[in-house]
Design an enzyme around this catalytic site. Structure first.
Site, short mmCIF file in Angstrom:
data_model
loop_
_atom_site.label_atom_id
_atom_site.label_comp_id
_atom_site.label_asym_id
_atom_site.label_seq_id
_atom_site.Cartn_x
_atom_site.Cartn_y
_atom_site.Cartn_z
N HIS A 1 0.80 -1.23 0.00
CA HIS A 1 0.00 0.00 0.00
C HIS A 1 0.83 1.27 0.00
O HIS A 1 0.39 2.30 -0.48
CB HIS A 1 -1.05 -0.06 1.10
N ARG B 1 -10.58 4.01 -1.70
CA ARG B 1 -10.11 3.19 -0.57
C ARG B 1 -10.41 3.93 0.73
O ARG B 1 -9.55 4.63 1.27
CB ARG B 1 -8.61 2.92 -0.69
N ARG C 1 -15.60 1.95 -1.75
CA ARG C 1 -15.36 0.61 -1.18
C ARG C 1 -15.43 0.72 0.33
O ARG C 1 -14.81 1.59 0.92
CB ARG C 1 -13.98 0.11 -1.61
N GLU D 1 -11.20 -10.68 -5.38
CA GLU D 1 -9.76 -10.60 -5.10
C GLU D 1 -9.27 -11.82 -4.33
O GLU D 1 -8.18 -11.80 -3.78
CB GLU D 1 -9.41 -9.29 -4.40
N ASN E 1 -4.40 -7.13 -7.20
CA ASN E 1 -3.30 -7.12 -6.22
C ASN E 1 -3.45 -8.27 -5.24
O ASN E 1 -2.52 -9.05 -5.02
CB ASN E 1 -3.29 -5.81 -5.43
N ASP E 2 -4.63 -8.34 -4.64
CA ASP E 2 -4.84 -9.43 -3.68
C ASP E 2 -5.05 -10.76 -4.40
O ASP E 2 -4.60 -11.80 -3.93
CB ASP E 2 -6.04 -9.12 -2.77
N ARG F 1 2.23 -9.76 -1.03
CA ARG F 1 2.42 -8.66 -1.98
C ARG F 1 3.40 -7.60 -1.48
O ARG F 1 3.89 -6.79 -2.26
CB ARG F 1 1.06 -8.01 -2.31
N CYS G 1 -9.55 -3.15 -11.07
CA CYS G 1 -9.05 -1.98 -10.33
C CYS G 1 -7.71 -2.24 -9.64
O CYS G 1 -7.20 -1.37 -8.95
CB CYS G 1 -10.08 -1.51 -9.31
#
Ligand code: PEP
Ligand code: MG
Length: 579
Positions: free
Chosen positions: A191, A298, A334, A433, A456-457, A467, A504
């Site tokens: 992040h 986010r 989200r 995800e 990403n996840d 990650r 995304c």
């Protein structure tokens, strides 16, 4: 001159002096010393211990008067640690054997002990890690005294170099002076990397031991395009990089020209480009860069800057501010995705042994209903101001989705009772995800209006690669055949169910992956705002026929290496200046 290779996470080139920061933004000015300075440093370490003991004894005596037994106990524990001869010896031995400064030896030794404590199963012992970190801070305060300089009061341009940075630290940097970031830890989709990219600060992570090889005020080049950091570059290298930086700025300027043009392929297929944001202020950047809405807000970043839980009004104003920028365009909020690397484990939970597989995201919300309902109440109130949609993160099965939807219905009923207006037809979607969500996408699709693939996840959980862990960063790839098969399944199931499909994750910000995504059937992507013009340029340079042929070839390949090489070559032909 030393050249270090890491992982490029945010593009751009910068040449500036290094500012090294350590725990709690303590700046450790120097790490290595000459052997002749060792005795001075050992004496400094000893003095710091003596002064810290003096300070704590005074505090302990003051507590005697107020009779706060618990606090007194804490001081007593800290004093015991500070008086421990073996601890002092370990620190002075390190100064002696490695020729490092006292602050560096204190910080390294105490962190090793804290990290050892954290791994111990007994909660009494693992909680002592926080005491050790406190002691480290107290000693560093003694050692650095006036030399402690927080990053907010900078007066010249710097690049920040750190072992690791939290997303909040990164978001809080003064952008006028912090021109680049380089960290030992981290991965492309950690992040901190995501925040750097959103802010448009060139960054390289996963440099492993950069902080050992650099001293405060050394000149550093950060090449966020190639993932290179050069420490103490020679004059010729500086000139060469000044030229690269100029070429890069020219390319950015050229891309500015297409900002307001549509994202349409040469043969007429329109693609929707949305922006990923962490803070409402970024919505304007999405608009300025030519984005058509917000595909991922986010919202957990509302929690990361404060010690207390944000009140409903804080949520409401953040959503209202975002919608004001995109009044008639989608804004996908989200719900909070706290946990894992997005919440300091020490802050709220008892540290979890395996936080990425733990109580994060929707799981955390479903166990903290008051918090979850407060957010939903605010989102629904803001829903009358524009085209807000709700998205639940990290859904792994249908029960979780049902539960989240039920809570949303409860909050709608509360709003009805309170006669507060909201959009009763608000669209609800989920992030796909996890492999389990991808494999059951056809079932989940029946109960949602849209899917957004969080690559990403999805990549980390499919490949079992953390990650944010630099030690395995070469194993982390969103174009691994296993990940691509899951992505293809989700796209096909979304199309069959006739629901919207977005991507995304950071994969959508990567120029070399765009043709593949389009060829696989993706028509809406949400990405880091600074990347929108470049991705649009790629879309405007290709035909769907090119993209379909790339996807067909790739889906027949079995090796990640073969796929990435092929994609890089295909992208290089289209936009040689970027690659
Ligand atoms: C993802 O996992 O791909 C995603 C977009 O969510 P985040 O990066 O915030 O975990
Ligand atoms: Mg995610």
């Amino acid at each position: 001159m030393e050249i270090k290779k890491g992982v490029a996470v945010s593009p751009g080139i910068v040449i500036a002096k290094a500012l090294i920061i350590d725990s709690e933004d303590y700046r450790i000015p120097r790490r290595s010393i000459k052997p002749s300075q060792r005795m001075t440093e050992i004496q400094r370490a000893r003095n710091a211990f003596t002064d810290a003991i003096g300070e704590l004894t005074q505090l302990e005596t003051a507590q005697d008067k107020t009779d706060e037994g618990k606090i007194k106990d804490i001081f007593a524990v800290h004093l015991r640690f500070l008086r421990d001869r073996s601890l002092r010896k370990r620190i002075t031995d390190l100064v002696h054997s490695e020729s490092v400064t006292a602050e560096y030896a204190v910080s390294t030794t105490l962190r090793e002990i804290a990290s050892h404590f954290t791994r111990i199963k007994d909660p009494y012992i693992s909680e002592r890690a926080a005491d050790i970190r406190d002691i480290e801070r107290r000693l560093l305060r003694q050692l650095l005294g006036k030399r402690r300089e927080d990053v907010e009061h900078l007066t010249e341009e710097v690049v920040v170099v750190a072992r690791e940075l939290s997303p909040t630290q990164t978001a809080g940097f003064n952008r006028e002076f912090v021109k680049g970031l380089a960290t030992d830890a981290g991965g492309r989709t950690s992040h901190t990397a995501i925040v750097a990219r959103s802010l448009g600060i060139p960054a390289v992570v996963a440099l492993e031991d950069l902080t050992d090889d650099i001293s405060g005020a050394d000149t550093v080049i950060i090449d966020g395009n190639r993932g290179i950091v050069i420490v103490k570059p020679d004059q010729q290298t500086i000139r060469q990089y000044q030229e690269y930086a100029r070429e890069f700025a020219e390319l950015e300027h050229k891309l500015d020209a297409i900002r307001q043009k549509p994202a349409v392929t040469r043969d007429g297929t329109r693609i929707t480009l949305l922006g990923n944001i962490e803070f409402p202020e970024e919505a304007q950047m999405v608009l300025d860069k030519g984005g058509q809405g917000i595909g991922l807000y986010r919202t957990e970043f509302l929690y990361l800057n404060t010690q207390t839980e944000p009140a409903e009004e804080v949520h409401y104003h953040a959503y209202a501010e975002t919608v004001r920028v995109f009044k008639h365009r989608p804004v996908i909020v989200r719900t909070v995705d706290l946990g894992a690397d997005k919440y300091t484990q020490s802050k709220r939970f008892a540290p979890e042994p395996n936080p990425f597989l733990g109580l994060r995201s929707i799981r955390f919300c479903l166990q903290n209903l008051m918090m979850f309902k407060t957010q939903l109440h605010a989102v629904l109130r803001a829903s009358v101001l524009g085209e807000i949609k709700i998205m639940f993160p990290l859904i792994t099965n249908i029960q979780e989705l049902m539960q989240a939807r039920m809570i949303l219905r409860d909050v709608m009923e509360d709003l009805d009772d309170e006669s507060i207006a909201y959009n009763k037809d608000i669209q609800v979607g989920i992030m796909v995800e996890t492999p389990s969500a991808a494999l059951t996408a056809s079932t989940l699709a029946r109960d949602v209006d849209f899917f957004s693939i969080g690559t990403n996840d999805l990549t980390q959980y499919t490949l079992a690669v953390d990650r944010g862990n630099e030690l395995v960063s070469t194993l982390y790839s969103s174009v691994d055949p296993a990940v691509l098969r899951l992505i293809r399944t989700v796209i096909q199931d979304a199309h069959k169910a006739e629901i919207d499909l977005h991507v995304c994750g950071e994969m959508a910000s990567e120029p070399e992956h765009i043709m593949l995504l389009l060829g696989m059937g993706v028509r809406t992507i949400s990405l880091a705002p600074p990347m929108i013009p470049e991705i649009k340029q790629i879309i405007r340079s290709v035909t769907m026929e090119d993209c379909n042929s790339v996807a067909r070839k790739i889906l027949g390949m079995n090796s990640e290496r073969q796929i990435s090489n092929y994609l890089r070559d295909a992208a290089r032909k289209i936009l040689p200046a970027v690659f």
